[in-house]
Design an enzyme around this catalytic site. Structure first.
Site, PDB file in Angstrom:
ATOM      1  N   SER A 150     -52.174 100.920  81.347  1.00 13.23           N
ATOM      2  CA  SER A 150     -54.012  99.935  80.621  1.00 13.23           C
ATOM      3  C   SER A 150     -55.322 101.314  80.887  1.00 13.23           C
ATOM      4  O   SER A 150     -54.864 101.577  80.391  1.00 13.23           O
ATOM      5  CB  SER A 150     -54.179 100.450  82.630  1.00 13.23           C
ATOM      6  OG  SER A 150     -55.757  99.777  82.758  1.00 13.23           O
ATOM      7  N   ARG A 397     -48.113  96.640  76.736  1.00 14.30           N
ATOM      8  CA  ARG A 397     -48.006  95.988  78.081  1.00 14.30           C
ATOM      9  C   ARG A 397     -48.752  94.562  77.891  1.00 14.30           C
ATOM     10  O   ARG A 397     -49.712  94.569  77.926  1.00 14.30           O
ATOM     11  CB  ARG A 397     -48.290  96.485  79.369  1.00 14.30           C
ATOM     12  CG  ARG A 397     -48.363  96.107  80.348  1.00 14.30           C
ATOM     13  CD  ARG A 397     -46.295  95.986  80.544  1.00 14.30           C
ATOM     14  NE  ARG A 397     -46.484  95.468  82.499  1.00 14.30           N
ATOM     15  CZ  ARG A 397     -46.471  93.685  82.799  1.00 14.30           C
ATOM     16  NH1 ARG A 397     -46.633  93.032  81.705  1.00 14.30           N
ATOM     17  NH2 ARG A 397     -46.167  93.782  84.007  1.00 14.30           N
ATOM     18  N   THR A 433     -58.277  96.284  87.705  1.00 15.84           N
ATOM     19  CA  THR A 433     -57.996  96.996  88.132  1.00 15.84           C
ATOM     20  C   THR A 433     -58.894  96.632  89.676  1.00 15.84           C
ATOM     21  O   THR A 433     -57.998  96.507  90.868  1.00 15.84           O
ATOM     22  CB  THR A 433     -57.829  98.582  87.934  1.00 15.84           C
ATOM     23  OG1 THR A 433     -56.911  98.574  86.587  1.00 15.84           O
ATOM     24  CG2 THR A 433     -57.070  98.984  88.998  1.00 15.84           C
ATOM     25  N   CYS A 593     -43.154  92.363  68.654  1.00 20.67           N
ATOM     26  CA  CYS A 593     -42.077  93.315  69.306  1.00 20.67           C
ATOM     27  C   CYS A 593     -42.932  94.825  69.019  1.00 20.67           C
ATOM     28  O   CYS A 593     -42.101  95.029  67.788  1.00 20.67           O
ATOM     29  CB  CYS A 593     -40.684  93.329  69.381  1.00 20.67           C
ATOM     30  SG  CYS A 593     -40.238  94.753  70.651  1.00 20.67           S
ATOM     31  N   CYS A 625     -35.927  98.248  75.577  1.00 16.08           N
ATOM     32  CA  CYS A 625     -37.882  97.842  75.416  1.00 16.08           C
ATOM     33  C   CYS A 625     -38.383  98.602  76.201  1.00 16.08           C
ATOM     34  O   CYS A 625     -37.856  99.126  77.228  1.00 16.08           O
ATOM     35  CB  CYS A 625     -36.854  96.891  76.679  1.00 16.08           C
ATOM     36  SG  CYS A 625     -37.557  96.130  77.737  1.00 16.08           S
ATOM     37  N   CYS A 628     -42.787  95.300  78.079  1.00 16.49           N
ATOM     38  CA  CYS A 628     -44.457  94.698  77.511  1.00 16.49           C
ATOM     39  C   CYS A 628     -44.164  93.588  78.405  1.00 16.49           C
ATOM     40  O   CYS A 628     -45.607  92.871  78.343  1.00 16.49           O
ATOM     41  CB  CYS A 628     -44.635  94.796  76.052  1.00 16.49           C
ATOM     42  SG  CYS A 628     -44.003  94.389  74.927  1.00 16.49           S
ATOM     43  N   CYS A 631     -42.019  89.260  74.549  1.00 14.30           N
ATOM     44  CA  CYS A 631     -41.296  88.330  74.233  1.00 14.30           C
ATOM     45  C   CYS A 631     -40.912  87.805  74.764  1.00 14.30           C
ATOM     46  O   CYS A 631     -39.794  85.815  74.843  1.00 14.30           O
ATOM     47  CB  CYS A 631     -39.577  89.033  73.969  1.00 14.30           C
ATOM     48  SG  CYS A 631     -38.921  90.446  75.618  1.00 14.30           S
TER      49      CYS A 631
END
Length: 656
Positions: A150, A397, A433, A593, A625, A628, A631
C-alpha cells in the site's frame, strides 16, 4: 516466556529436532523398513502446527514463519501421527481424500488490516462480557505482511477506536505528515495546485506515512496476545459448504501436487477449517470472495472498478529527503483519457515511497502501466530526487476504485465480506486502510455478539445486522460523500473529472440527489489495437528506470516450481488467447502484467502457417506472479482465472 527473533528460531529448531528424534526412536522398526523412507522425510504442515500450537502461542507467528523455520519444518524427519486438539477430526471430501479438520467459533481469511481488526475486535467484545471465543486467522503469505502493499498515508481514526493506547504499545507510526503538495505534470514542467484549492480529503494533517506491512505485523502481535491463532503460509483454496449450500469454513490448498497434476511423495491434502462464522478479508479481488459473490449473487448490476498500483521504495540522499512530505500528481505521462496518478511519500529516516496507480478501465491496449510508471520517474521534477539513491523494494497490487455504488451485499449464509474484499476504499482521499479496519471491526463485533448470545448459532447463519451496522457507521457516510468523484473522470476525462470532483467534494459534499453508476467491467473497455498507435517506451537505464525482471527480484517473489500453475486459462475460453487477444488486441496481458508472467512465444510443435509464419502460443510464467490480481480483471473476455498457489508462495514484501 515470550521470545523473539533469533531466539525463537533456535527454540523451534531445538523443539523440532527433539520431536524428530522421538519419532525415529519410538517408531516400530518393522514400520521403518516396510514403508518408503521418503514418507518419513515430509511433514503435514497442518498437523505439525496443531501439534506445536501451545508453543506457537508463546512465540509471535511473524517470528515463527521465518525462512529458516519454513525450511526446517518442510524437511523435518517425522512419521505419521494423530493429534488431539480442540475440534480436530478427519473428514473425507467428495474425492475421497481424507482431510484433517479444525473447528473454531470465528474464522478469518486474510491477515491484512481488515482481518486483523476483525480478530482483535471479536476478542475485545468477548472480553467485555467476561467470556471468550476461539478465533483463527489464515494467511497465504509466508508471514504476516509479506503480501501487503500500500502507499501508505495512514489515517488513524479506526486504530484509535480499536487500540486506543497504540502509541504506548509501540505501533509503527513514526512519520507524521507535515506538508501536502499536489502537482499537475506536463512533459517538462510541474504546476503546483495551491493548497487552498485542495479538497479536505487531500489534507493529511494528523495522518502518518507508514509501511502497512509493518503495521500488520504489529497488529498480529496484538491479536496473538489476546489469544487469536494466526497461521501464515496457508492458502485458502475454496469455501466449505454444508448440506444446505451454506458456508461453514474453508479448505486449504493441497500441497505436494506436481505440474502434471499428479501427487508427489510430499503430497498433503489441505485441511478443512470450520467455523460458525467466516469473515473474508482477502484484499481486492480475493479468490474465495469472488466465488462467494458469484455463488450467492451478492453483486448488483454495478460492477467493481479497479486500478493497478505499482510501487517502489527508494533510499535517497538525506540532503534531499523531507520527512513527512506527501506529494501527489496527475498528468504526464498518462493520456488525458486514462484515469491515474502518482505519489511520493517521504518516510523517515530517508525512505521515499513512490508509485503510480493506473485505472484498469483504459481503452488503449498498448498501454503498459509498469512502463508508464518508469517513464514518470524521468520527469525533471522527480528524477533529481532519485539520483544518487537506490531502489530497494518493488511490488504491485490492484485496488478497488468503484466506490460506494460498487459495494456488493456484505453478508452471505455463514459469513461476511470486509475490507478490500468488499471494496472499501475512498478514491478521492487515496485511502482505504482506515475503512478496511472499520469494516473488519464491525464484522468482528457483530460475529462475537451473536456467538456469545444466549441463543445457539445455526449452521451457516447469515448475520444481516452486519451490513446495517456498516451503513450506520462513519465509514459508510464517508464513502457516500465521495461516491461521484471518480465516475466523473469516466465522462469528462482528466480536466472534466477534476472539475466535477472539486464541485462534489468542496461544494455539495456528496449531497447531490444522483449517484453515477458503472456499466462496464474493466476488460470490456479495451478497444482493438488498430484504433490506437503503438506506444514505444524508452529503454531502462538501470539506474532510475528498470527492466521488469530486474525489478521483480526486489519483490522477493518465489513459488514452488513443481506445482500446477495457479494462473489458468478458463476452459470455455481457451480459444481467446490466439483467436482474439493476440490478433485483435495485440496481447494486452503481455503489457499490463507488472511481473512479465504472460508472453507469446513461437510454438515449435506446430507447422508453419500458409504464409510461412511460425504459430504462436501463450506462455504463462506463473513463478513470476506477484499476486497483483490484474490478470483476473483486464484480459479480453476475462479469459484468465487467478487461483491460489501453495501457501507461502508469492512476493516477500518487507516494508511495503
Amino acid at each position: 516466556r515470550r521470545v523473539h527473533g533469533d531466539t525463537s528460531t533456535r527454540l523451534f529448531k531445538f523443539a523440532i529436532a527433539v520431536h524428530c528424534l522421538m519419532v525415529v526412536f519410538t517408531y516400530p522398526v518393522t514400520q521403518i523398513f516396510t514403508k518408503h523412507i521418503t514418507s518419513l522425510l515430509h511433514i503435514s504442515m497442518q498437523s505439525f502446527r496443531s501439534l506445536v500450537s501451545p508453543l506457537h502461542r508463546g512465540v509471535h507467528s511473524t517470528s515463527l514463519r521465518s525462512s529458516a523455520i519454513q525450511s526446517t519444518l518442510k524437511n523435518a524427519l517425522v512419521g505419521s501421527f494423530l493429534v488431539q486438539k480442540r475440534g480436530f477430526v478427519s473428514t473425507q471430501s467428495e474425492e475421497q481424500v481424507e482431510r484433517e479438520r479444525m473447528d473454531y467459533d470465528l474464522l478469518i481469511v486474510g491477515a491484512g488490516p481488515a482481518g486483523l481488526s476483525a480478530a482483535i475486535q471479536a476478542k475485545k467484545t468477548a472480553k467485555a462480557q467476561g467470556k471468550d471465543i476461539s478465533v483463527c486467522v489464515v494467511e497465504k503469505g509466508a508471514e504476516v505482511g509479506s503480501h501487503i502493499l500500500s502507499g501508505n498515508v495512514f489515517e488513524p481514526r479506526a486504530l484509535n477506536e480499536l487500540i486506543p493506547d497504540w502509541k504506548q504499545k509501540g505501533a509503527p507510526l513514526e512519520t507524521p505528515v507535515k506538508q501536502d503538495r499536489f502537482y499537475f505534470l506536463s512533459e517538462k514542467r510541474a504546476f503546483e495546485l495551491p493548497e487552498v484549492f485542495l479538497p479536505k480529503q487531500l489534507h493529511n494533517h494528523g495522518n502518518y506515512i507508514i509501511s502497512l506491512g509493518h503495521l500488520c505485523k504489529w497488529m498480529a502481535q496484538q491479536a496473538e496476545d489476546m489469544g487469536v491463532e494466526i497461521f501464515p503460509g496457508f492458502s485458502a483454496a475454496s469455501p466449505v459448504l454444508n448440506a444446505q449450500g451454506k458456508v461453514c469454513g474453508i479448505q486449504l490448498q493441497d500441497v505436494g501436487v506436481g505440474k502434471d497434476g499428479q501427487k508427489k511423495d510430499t503430497y498433503q491434502p489441505g485441511m478443512e477449517l470450520r467455523a460458525k462464522q467466516t469473515i473474508l478479508s482477502e484484499g481486492a479481488r480475493g479468490s474465495i470472495s469472488e466465488v462467494v459473490m458469484s455463488m450467492y449473487n451478492l453483486r448488483s448490476d454495478c460492477p467493481q472498478q479497479y486500478g493497478l498500483g505499482i510501487k517502489e521504495v527508494w533510499e535517497i540522499d538525506p540532503a534531499k529527503h523531507r520527512p513527512g512530505l506527501v506529494v501527489h500528481s496527475v498528468g504526464w505521462p498518462l493520456a488525458n483519457d486514462v484515469y491515474g496518478g502518482s505519489f511520493m511519500y517521504h518516510m523517515a529516516p530517508n525512505l521515499l515511497l513512490m508509485g503510480m496507480v493506473v485505472g484498469l478501465d483504459y481503452k488503449n491496449p498498448w498501454i503498459s502501466p509498469y512502463q508508464e510508471f518508469q517513464q514518470w520517474k524521468t520527469h525533471p521534477h522527480i528524477q533529481p530526487l532519485l539520483e544518487g539513491g537506490r531502489c530497494i523494494s518493488y511490488g504491485a497490487r490492484v485496488l478497488n476504485e468503484g466506490g460506494l455504488q460498487a459495494l456488493p451485499k456484505l453478508t452471505f449464509p455463514g459469513g461476511m465480506l470486509t475490507g478490500c474484499s468488499a471494496g472499501f476504499l475512498n478514491v478521492p482521499k487515496i485511502k482505504g486502510t482506515h475503512l478496511a479496519m472499520k469494516s473488519g471491526m464491525l464484522a468482528g463485533e457483530t460475529a462475537a455478539k451473536r456467538l456469545l448470545s444466549d441463543q445457539s448459532v445455526t449452521d451457516g447463519e447469515e448475520l444481516v445486522e452486519y451490513e446495517k451496522n456498516v451503513r450506520e457507521s462513519w465509514a459508510w457516510h464517508e464513502l457516500h460523500k465521495t461516491r461521484n468523484a471518480k465516475p466523473a473522470f469516466k465522462w469528462g476525462g482528466l480536466l472534466g473529472g477534476m472539475a466535477y470532483s472539486g464541485l462534489t467534494l468542496k461544494v455539495t459534499h456528496g449531497k447531490e440527489p444522483w449517484t453515477f453508476k458503472w456499466s462496464k467491467k474493466d476488460h470490456e473497455t479495451t478497444q482493438p489495437a488498430h484504433k490506437h498507435t503503438k506506444i514505444e517506451y524508452p529503454k531502462p537505464d538501470g539506474k532510475i528506470t528498470f527492466d521488469i525482471l530486474e525489478n521483480l527480484m526486489r519483490s522477493g517473489t518465489n513459488h514452488e516450481h513443481d506445482q500446477p500453475s495457479h494462473l489458468k486459462v478458463k476452459p470455455a475460453l481457451a480459444h481467446v488467447p490466439l483467436e482474439t487477444s493476440l490478433p485483435v488486441y495485440a496481447a494486452p496481458e503481455s503489457r499490463f502484467c507488472p511481473a512479465k508472467v504472460y508472453e507469446y512465444v513461437p510454438d515449435e510443435t506446430k507447422p508453419a502457417t500458409p504464409t510461412g509464419d511460425t504459430p504462436m502460443r501463450l506462455q504463462i510464467n506463473a513463478q513470476n506472479c506477484v499476486h497483483c490480481k490484474c490478470c483476473d480483471i483486464k484480459p479480453p473476455h476475462n479469459f484468465i482465472q487467478w487461483t491460489v498457489p501453495e501457501g507461502g508462495g508469492g512476493p516477500a514484501y518487507s516494508g511495503m
